[in-house]
Design a protein around this motif. Structure first.
Motif, mmCIF file in Angstrom:
data_model
loop_
_atom_site.group_PDB
_atom_site.id
_atom_site.type_symbol
_atom_site.label_atom_id
_atom_site.label_comp_id
_atom_site.label_asym_id
_atom_site.label_seq_id
_atom_site.Cartn_x
_atom_site.Cartn_y
_atom_site.Cartn_z
ATOM 1 N N UNK A 62 0.846 -1.186 0.000
ATOM 2 C CA UNK A 62 0.000 0.000 0.000
ATOM 3 C C UNK A 62 0.883 1.237 0.000
ATOM 4 N N UNK A 63 0.491 2.227 -0.814
ATOM 5 C CA UNK A 63 1.251 3.474 -0.900
ATOM 6 C C UNK A 63 0.525 4.574 -0.141
ATOM 7 N N UNK A 67 1.773 10.109 -3.925
ATOM 8 C CA UNK A 67 2.580 9.497 -4.975
ATOM 9 C C UNK A 67 1.922 9.690 -6.343
ATOM 10 N N UNK A 68 2.757 9.901 -7.356
ATOM 11 C CA UNK A 68 2.302 9.917 -8.741
ATOM 12 C C UNK A 68 2.962 8.762 -9.481
ATOM 13 N N UNK A 92 -2.101 10.188 -10.749
ATOM 14 C CA UNK A 92 -2.072 9.751 -9.352
ATOM 15 C C UNK A 92 -1.766 8.266 -9.286
ATOM 16 N N UNK A 93 -0.895 7.903 -8.372
ATOM 17 C CA UNK A 93 -0.503 6.503 -8.227
ATOM 18 C C UNK A 93 -1.610 5.721 -7.527
ATOM 19 N N UNK A 94 -1.669 4.423 -7.750
ATOM 20 C CA UNK A 94 -2.651 3.600 -7.040
ATOM 21 C C UNK A 94 -2.284 3.501 -5.563
ATOM 22 N N UNK A 95 -3.277 3.222 -4.735
ATOM 23 C CA UNK A 95 -2.998 3.034 -3.323
ATOM 24 C C UNK A 95 -2.531 1.615 -3.045
ATOM 25 N N UNK A 122 7.505 5.713 -9.459
ATOM 26 C CA UNK A 122 6.608 6.292 -8.466
ATOM 27 C C UNK A 122 7.281 7.563 -7.954
ATOM 28 N N UNK A 123 6.616 8.691 -8.199
ATOM 29 C CA UNK A 123 7.226 10.001 -7.947
ATOM 30 C C UNK A 123 6.533 10.695 -6.773
#
Length: 289
Positions: A62-63, A67-68, A92-95, A122-123
């Protein structure tokens, strides 16, 4: 007086029944409807072709927010140049991880004789915290359109924005600055024309760097510096007559750095110098004790 009050009451009632002389106050929704809407964002081009990939990060399922996700399809046909971007996606990055993505691309931009790879990152605020250790090959030379990508801390995202030859020079300079902390061995290399003294620097049981000064009877002197990766010559710098030659090979053994005033050296000369560097490494390995 009583009659006037009755007349005024009747008039007031009639005005109320007709809605009065003032327009009713608009509801907030009606007011918002009258505000001109901003122009919609232009639609992104859509293609029937896409790279499908699965992203994993060891130890993470899980992030946190912030995060992008950056996806780029790169043209890596010329290994000496900064890769060109064929397609990209940023959002947007996934969670949750693992995560499956689709990166659409224009098939008309793909040359069957070219080389292509996908770089994933992942930025956070434009800085890659996790990215591919190296771009994942796709589409040509037997590679398909489905990949699995394991991201590592840092990774190679930043490296894909610098020409490999320039990065090679930077890494060579960094290695040379660190030779003081390595084991040093010295010796001689002989051939039919000259006897040459050399010194080499060993780290982790491997020769990482070597130097030699050659005195040619009819062509002056030349200074050589050799850097090694995975036991093989990686970068060679020759300085002779105020002219500097740079040679460098990538992990696939391709000569991607070949710089000499007025053009590069011939392939046969590059291989001769590479064999010379390999011989110094062999002698140093035999002498390290």
């Amino acid at each position: 007086m009583h009659a006037k009050l009755i007349t005024l009451a009747i008039a007031t009632a009639l005005l109320s029944a007709c809605g009065g002389s003032q327009p009713p106050a608009q509801a907030p929704a009606q007011q918002a409807a009258q505000v001109p809407a901003s122009a919609p964002a232009p639609a992104q081009p859509q293609f029937d072709t896409a790279i499908i990939g699965d992203i994993t990060v060891p130890g993470l399922s899980e992030l946190p927010p912030g995060f992008d996700l950056s996806l780029r399809l790169l043209d890596i046909t010329d290994p000496s140049q900064v890769p060109g971007v064929v397609a990209e996606s940023n959002g947007q990055a996934p969670r949750q991880l693992p995560h499956r993505f689709a990166l659409p691309y224009d098939p008309s931009l793909i040359n069957e004789e070219g080389r292509y790879a996908v770089q994933v990152a992942l930025m956070v605020q434009g800085v890659p915290l996790y990215s591919s250790s190296q771009p994942a090959r796709v589409l040509t030379e037997g590679h398909g359109s489905r990949i699995s990508v394991e991201l590592v801390r840092g990774g190679a995202q930043a490296e894909t924005e610098v020409a490999p030859t320039e990065r090679m020079k930077q890494d060579f300079a960094a290695l040379e600055r660190g030779i003081g902390a390595m084991q040093r061995v010295v010796g001689e290399r002989m051939n039919e024309a000259v006897t040459v003294g050399w010194d080499a620097f060993i780290s982790g049981g491997e020769v990482r760097f070597a130097r030699e000064q050659v005195n040619f009877a009819d062509a002056g002197t030349a200074a050589f510096r050799y850097a090694y990766q995975n036991g093989q010559p990686w970068v060679i710098v020759r300085e002779q007559g105020r002219v500097t030659t740079w040679l460098g090979w990538n992990a696939d053994g391709e000569l991607i750095l070949n710089e000499l005033e007025g053009g590069g050296v011939e392939a046969a000369e590059a291989e001769r110098l590479r064999a010379q560097a390999a011989e110094v490494a062999r002698l140093a390995s035999a002498s390290k004790g």
